[in-house]
Design a protein around this motif. Structure first.
Motif, short mmCIF file in Angstrom:
data_model
loop_
_atom_site.label_atom_id
_atom_site.label_comp_id
_atom_site.label_asym_id
_atom_site.label_seq_id
_atom_site.Cartn_x
_atom_site.Cartn_y
_atom_site.Cartn_z
N LEU A 18 0.86 -1.18 0.00
CA LEU A 18 0.00 0.00 0.00
C LEU A 18 0.89 1.23 0.00
N VAL A 19 0.56 2.20 -0.83
CA VAL A 19 1.37 3.40 -0.95
C VAL A 19 0.51 4.63 -0.69
N ALA A 20 1.05 5.56 0.08
CA ALA A 20 0.40 6.86 0.28
C ALA A 20 1.41 7.94 -0.07
N VAL A 21 1.04 8.82 -0.98
CA VAL A 21 1.92 9.92 -1.39
C VAL A 21 1.27 11.22 -0.92
N HIS A 22 1.94 11.89 0.02
CA HIS A 22 1.41 13.11 0.62
C HIS A 22 2.14 14.32 0.04
N ALA A 23 1.42 15.27 -0.49
CA ALA A 23 2.00 16.50 -1.03
C ALA A 23 1.35 17.69 -0.35
N ARG A 24 2.16 18.68 0.02
CA ARG A 24 1.62 19.87 0.65
C ARG A 24 2.43 21.10 0.23
N VAL A 25 1.72 22.21 0.05
CA VAL A 25 2.38 23.46 -0.29
C VAL A 25 3.15 23.94 0.94
N VAL A 26 4.40 24.38 0.72
CA VAL A 26 5.21 24.87 1.84
C VAL A 26 5.77 26.27 1.59
N HIS A 27 5.59 26.78 0.35
CA HIS A 27 6.08 28.13 0.05
C HIS A 27 5.55 28.52 -1.33
N THR A 28 5.32 29.80 -1.53
CA THR A 28 4.96 30.30 -2.85
C THR A 28 5.78 31.54 -3.17
N GLY A 29 6.12 31.67 -4.46
CA GLY A 29 6.72 32.90 -4.96
C GLY A 29 5.68 33.61 -5.81
N ARG A 30 6.12 34.46 -6.71
CA ARG A 30 5.16 35.18 -7.55
C ARG A 30 4.40 34.20 -8.45
N SER A 31 5.14 33.28 -9.07
CA SER A 31 4.49 32.31 -9.95
C SER A 31 4.87 30.87 -9.60
N SER A 32 5.61 30.68 -8.54
CA SER A 32 6.09 29.35 -8.17
C SER A 32 5.35 28.80 -6.96
#
Length: 330
Positions: A79-93
């Motif tokens: 079983l696989v769980a892939v967790h993604a979360r935003v940790v920073h933003t730039g102007r377009s990144s």
């Protein structure tokens, strides 16, 4: 019977995505005992992309993947769980931290297997960088991850300049593996180019071939870094991957992979699209890395690239690692 599509958590905050699925036999590396690093990197790119698009509300392209740390193998059928979360933003990144967990299907107890950071760039309908909503940390974990993300920016730029500043010619005696093919329609993303995750899968295959020829077919990737996407790989274009061993430690092989592509009508006009470095080890029966044959460079270019590899090692030591446990906190 076809595989079930990945399941995402619809109740998660807008800055997070979790995908859950089974690791299938076709995800395995040579020998079939563990999942290939390339498959893991494809999962990472998919989850990171979904997270970045969900946050920005725009089509995003993968610009960078760094410090992919493979800390434990994943067996097919897990079983696989892939967790993604935003940790920073730039102007377009949009900077996204991703953690891959895997567990036995019977116990359903997950353990972290891989962590990394990705940077996506949001683009408009003309494929120009577009602004994204500013991300603001809400929890202590958010703040800690945001600090880690910003602390990496300078080191990442230094590594990028160091890698792109190297010259690779045919004046080499280094062990190499090369692959050439046309980018297939199955690799297409929404922008008409090859998925970043698919390109990373190709990179892993080329690097594995180089590592296996130098040590054994048991070689496995433990690290991938400095993966900069410099230009898209168009579907139907000629793709050329060159994996070159540039340094060996007592138990490790450091391999640079460069991806170039060209319109098949003008095959000599190649564009560097992606470049990265991968570190492989050769595990023994007990799972511990065995000593590998030492690469002794003699030609000037090979000697220079050994120094380059050592410099990259020192630069990576400056990068703050991402604790998997921190990425899994609310």
């Amino acid at each position: 019977m076809s595989a079930e599509p990945p399941v995402t958590d619809a109740t998660a905050p807008a800055d997070r995505v979790t995908m859950r699925f089974l690791a299938l036999p076709h995800d395995a590396a040579a020998g079939g005992l563990t999942v290939a690093a390339g498959s893991v990197m494809e999962w990472i790119d998919q989850a990171g992309y979904a997270c970045a698009v969900g946050w920005s509300g725009r089509y995003c392209v993968t610009a960078y993947v760094g410090n992919v740390q493979h800390t434990r193998p994943i067996a097919p059928g897990s079983l696989v769980a892939v967790h993604a979360r935003v940790v920073h933003t730039g102007r377009s990144s949009v900077h996204v931290a991703v953690t891959v967990e895997a567990g036995d299907i019977r116990s359903r107890r997950y353990e972290p297997a891989t962590t990394c950071m990705l940077v996506f760039v949001a683009v408009d309908d003309d494929r120009r960088p577009a602004s994204v909503p500013q991300w603001t940390p809400r929890t202590d974990a958010d703040r800690a991850l945001g600090e880690i993300a910003t602390s990496r920016i300078a080191a990442r730029d230094t590594i990028k300049k160091a890698m792109l500043g190297q010259v690779y010619t045919e004046d080499t005696a280094a062990p190499r593996s090369q692959m050439r093919f046309l980018a297939p329609p199955s690799a297409v993303n929404f922008g008409g180019a090859a998925h970043g995750g698919t390109v990373m899968g190709w990179i892993d295959e080329a690097a594995f071939a180089c590592a296996a020829a130098w040590s054994s077919d048991k070689a496995v990737a433990v690290y991938s870094g400095g993966i900069h996407f410099l230009a898209p790989v168009r579907i139907g274009h000629l793709v050329e991957l060159d994996a070159r061993l540039i340094y060996t430690g007592p138990r490790s092989m450091h391999i640079v992979v460069r991806v170039r592509s060209a319109d098949p009508r003008t095959p000599a006009e190649k564009t560097l699209t992606t470049q990265c470095i991968m570190v492989f080890v050769d595990p023994g029966p007990d799972g511990r890395a065995r000593p590998v044959p030492r690469w002794e460079p003699e030609l000037a270019e090979d000697v220079r690239l050994v120094r380059h590899a050592v410099e990259l090692i020192h630069e990576r030591e400056r990068i703050v690692p991402i604790p998997a446990e921190l990425t899994l906190q609310d």
